[in-house]
Write a protein that holds these residues in place. Structure first.
Motif, PDB file in Angstrom:
ATOM      1  N   LEU A  42       0.766  -1.282   0.059  1.00 31.62           N
ATOM      2  CA  LEU A  42      -0.142   0.019  -0.082  1.00 31.62           C
ATOM      3  C   LEU A  42       0.977   1.206  -0.187  1.00 31.62           C
ATOM      4  CD1 LEU A  42      -2.756  -1.058   2.797  1.00 31.62           C
ATOM      5  CD2 LEU A  42      -2.940  -1.177   0.314  1.00 31.62           C
ATOM      6  N   LYS A  43       0.633   2.023  -0.932  1.00 34.27           N
ATOM      7  CA  LYS A  43       1.588   3.129  -1.220  1.00 34.27           C
ATOM      8  C   LYS A  43       1.629   4.223   0.006  1.00 34.27           C
ATOM      9  CE  LYS A  43      -0.174   4.347  -4.964  1.00 34.27           C
ATOM     10  NZ  LYS A  43      -0.302   5.012  -6.427  1.00 34.27           N
ATOM     11  N   THR A  44       0.426   4.281   0.691  1.00 35.69           N
ATOM     12  CA  THR A  44       0.007   5.276   1.972  1.00 35.69           C
ATOM     13  C   THR A  44       0.705   4.547   3.153  1.00 35.69           C
ATOM     14  OG1 THR A  44      -2.210   4.485   2.099  1.00 35.69           O
ATOM     15  CG2 THR A  44      -1.869   6.524   0.708  1.00 35.69           C
ATOM     16  N   ILE A 144      -4.992   6.985   8.779  1.00 35.18           N
ATOM     17  CA  ILE A 144      -6.498   6.547   8.996  1.00 35.18           C
ATOM     18  C   ILE A 144      -6.164   4.779   8.741  1.00 35.18           C
ATOM     19  CG2 ILE A 144      -8.569   6.040   7.799  1.00 35.18           C
ATOM     20  CD1 ILE A 144      -8.542   8.776   6.728  1.00 35.18           C
ATOM     21  N   ARG A 145      -5.362   4.376   7.811  1.00 33.89           N
ATOM     22  CA  ARG A 145      -5.027   2.917   7.901  1.00 33.89           C
ATOM     23  C   ARG A 145      -4.414   2.686   9.029  1.00 33.89           C
ATOM     24  NH1 ARG A 145      -6.627   0.280   3.335  1.00 33.89           N
ATOM     25  NH2 ARG A 145      -6.924   1.333   1.618  1.00 33.89           N
ATOM     26  N   ARG A 146      -3.476   3.170   9.679  1.00 34.26           N
ATOM     27  CA  ARG A 146      -2.640   2.763  10.811  1.00 34.26           C
ATOM     28  C   ARG A 146      -3.590   2.569  11.840  1.00 34.26           C
ATOM     29  NH1 ARG A 146       1.074   7.178  12.330  1.00 34.26           N
ATOM     30  NH2 ARG A 146       1.231   5.995  14.510  1.00 34.26           N
ATOM     31  N   LEU A 153     -11.551  -1.736   4.076  1.00 32.88           N
ATOM     32  CA  LEU A 153     -11.639  -0.287   4.016  1.00 32.88           C
ATOM     33  C   LEU A 153     -11.153  -0.135   2.529  1.00 32.88           C
ATOM     34  CD1 LEU A 153     -11.832   2.645   5.258  1.00 32.88           C
ATOM     35  CD2 LEU A 153      -9.382   2.213   5.750  1.00 32.88           C
ATOM     36  N   LYS A 154     -12.144   0.230   1.674  1.00 36.83           N
ATOM     37  CA  LYS A 154     -11.680   0.743   0.434  1.00 36.83           C
ATOM     38  C   LYS A 154     -11.486   2.095   0.127  1.00 36.83           C
ATOM     39  CE  LYS A 154     -12.885  -3.563  -0.578  1.00 36.83           C
ATOM     40  NZ  LYS A 154     -11.836  -4.474  -0.775  1.00 36.83           N
TER      41      LYS A 154
END
Length: 449
Positions: A42-44, A144-146, A153-154
């Motif tokens: 995931l790039k982010t 957010i993803r952390r 989660l799309k």
């Protein structure tokens, strides 16, 4: 060997299927001749420098798949995946999946955004996380993803604004989101006609209907923890590049009176704090109008001592009560606006001193009553109790409508104003959700499923 390779290929395809509609996923194939290695991440969530230097550059420098295999597996933190779920979980935690032949390794390349993240300024909490979003979309996605490490989660990316081409990401939990809300949001964003979009509030203003409305039907937030909580409740989040706020939707009236402290405190304390905010809402809306109604129309409702006290306090005031109220409320509005616009170094001092001098001088001159000074201070304090500034602005404007009704009709006008406001709020919809629905959206919505 071919069966193992086939199994690895199936695992990779399963992994990519789980990440369907995840706009920040990256699949990178490295090849020299017949030798191939595949990186999935995931790039982010991953550090691009680590990925480039430790995985991509080393592949071409070593120029041999066996040596590259030994190089990757030699890292102490690198582990070989046991099953598909472990692969998916490590990917969501910011690790890179390195596929070499029939082997799949989990390489730690987590990107930690700490230096550019500052504390929240408009949504303060007593306990809990204090970090806030930044003006970088990728940094905000990382935050957010952390906190929300789920394959459901799309993230769908698009650009809005004819000239600015501002990047936005639409985030949602695929199992919990209301598909009808998601579809309506995409249609509104596709039909958005604006040359330049630079803030979340502009999207809220251009996309919501009706255009002329007093209260917001989308919620802006700078807090990642509030954003993650709303995602878990089935709401949609719009993350915008170049701004430190995200849009949470649909948003109902009760959402704007909920602070993150309510989730942290014990339930009775959380209920008490929310009740205090609703009491503050009633006070800031009705106190000025009640003052006008009681002094000009219906003093008989008050106790004799209170009526005489108000009359004595207003003995030197040369004009009607509604002029006194409007004069002092506008003075408070000027002070509030000045505190926002002045430089931070002198803003608090200038407005505090100005307020004290203005209030004292107006009272001594007999232009306003002492009770009016107390009333204005109470109205200002109770308005600031509302945790979301978007709602507090609407409430600040609405109280002038109640003052006008009290000026012409007394207490009857205030009652008519309350009924009219309830009817107006009940008529509003936020992406099909009733605005006065007093409970949060269920985690698993049945509508649209």
């Amino acid at each position: 060997m071919s069966s193992h390779k086939s199994h690895a290929q199936q695992t990779r395809e399963w992994l990519l299927k789980q990440l369907e509609n995840v706009g920040d996923k990256e699949e990178c194939t490295l090849s020299i001749g017949q030798d191939q290695a595949v990186l999935i991440y995931l790039k982010t969530m991953t550090d691009p420098i680590t990925v480039q230097e430790q995985l991509v550059n080393r592949f071409y420098e070593l120029n041999d798949l066996d040596q590259y295999h030994n190089f990757v597996s030699s890292f102490p933190s690198v582990k070989e995946a046991k099953d598909q779920d472990e692969l998916l979980g490590s990917l969501l935690k910011g690790q890179v999946i390195v596929c070499i032949g029939d082997q799949m390794y989990m390489f730690d390349a987590l990107l930690v955004q700490g230096a550019t993240v500052s504390d929240a300024k408009t949504e303060n909490v007593i306990q809990g996380p204090t970090d806030s979003f930044t003006e970088s979309l990728d940094t905000n996605m990382n935050m957010i993803r952390r906190r929300y490490q789920s394959a459901n989660l799309k993230a769908e990316y698009m650009a809005i604004g004819k000239l600015s081409q501002t990047r936005i990401a639409i985030l949602y939990d695929d199992l919990r989101v209301d598909k009808a809300v998601l579809k309506e949001l995409k249609e509104r964003l596709d039909n958005l006609e604006a040359d330049v979009i630079q803030s979340a509030s502009e999207i809220e203003r251009f996309t919501m209907t009706p255009k002329w409305r007093l209260f917001p039907t989308m919620m802006l937030s700078e807090r990642p923890d509030r954003t993650v909580l709303n995602l878990s409740q089935g709401k949609v989040v719009v993350v915008i590049d170049t701004t430190g706020y995200v849009i949470l939707l649909p948003a109902i009236f009760n959402d704007f009176f909920t602070a993150m402290d309510d989730q942290i405190q014990l339930p009775p304390i959380g209920w008490f704090l929310k009740a205090v905010r609703y009491i503050g809402l009633v006070a800031t809306l009705l106190l000025p109008a009640l003052y006008v109604a009681f002094t000009s129309y219906n003093p008989e409702i008050l106790k004799m001592q209170i009526a005489l006290l108000i009359a004595g306090s207003r003995a030197t005031v040369p004009y009607p009560s509604f002029v006194e109220v409007i004069f002092m409320l506008l003075a408070m509005e000027f002070l509030t606006e000045a505190s926002v616009r002045l430089p931070k170094a002198i803003g608090p001092t200038a407005t505090t001193v100005g307020g004290l001098i203005l209030g004292t001088a107006a009272t001594d001159a007999g232009l306003v009553s002492n009770i009016m000074i107390i009333l204005v201070a109470a109205v200002a304090i109770t308005n600031f109790v509302i945790p979301m500034s978007m709602m507090s602005f609407g409430i600040r404007l609405a109280k002038y409508g109640f003052i006008m009704l009290a000026t012409f009709f007394g207490l009857v006008g205030i009652v008519l104003g309350i009924i009219s406001m309830i009817l107006y709020l009940a008529s509003l919809r936020s992406f099909g959700k009733p605005y006065l629905k007093m409970f949060a959206i269920r985690k698993l919505t049945e509508e649209g499923k």
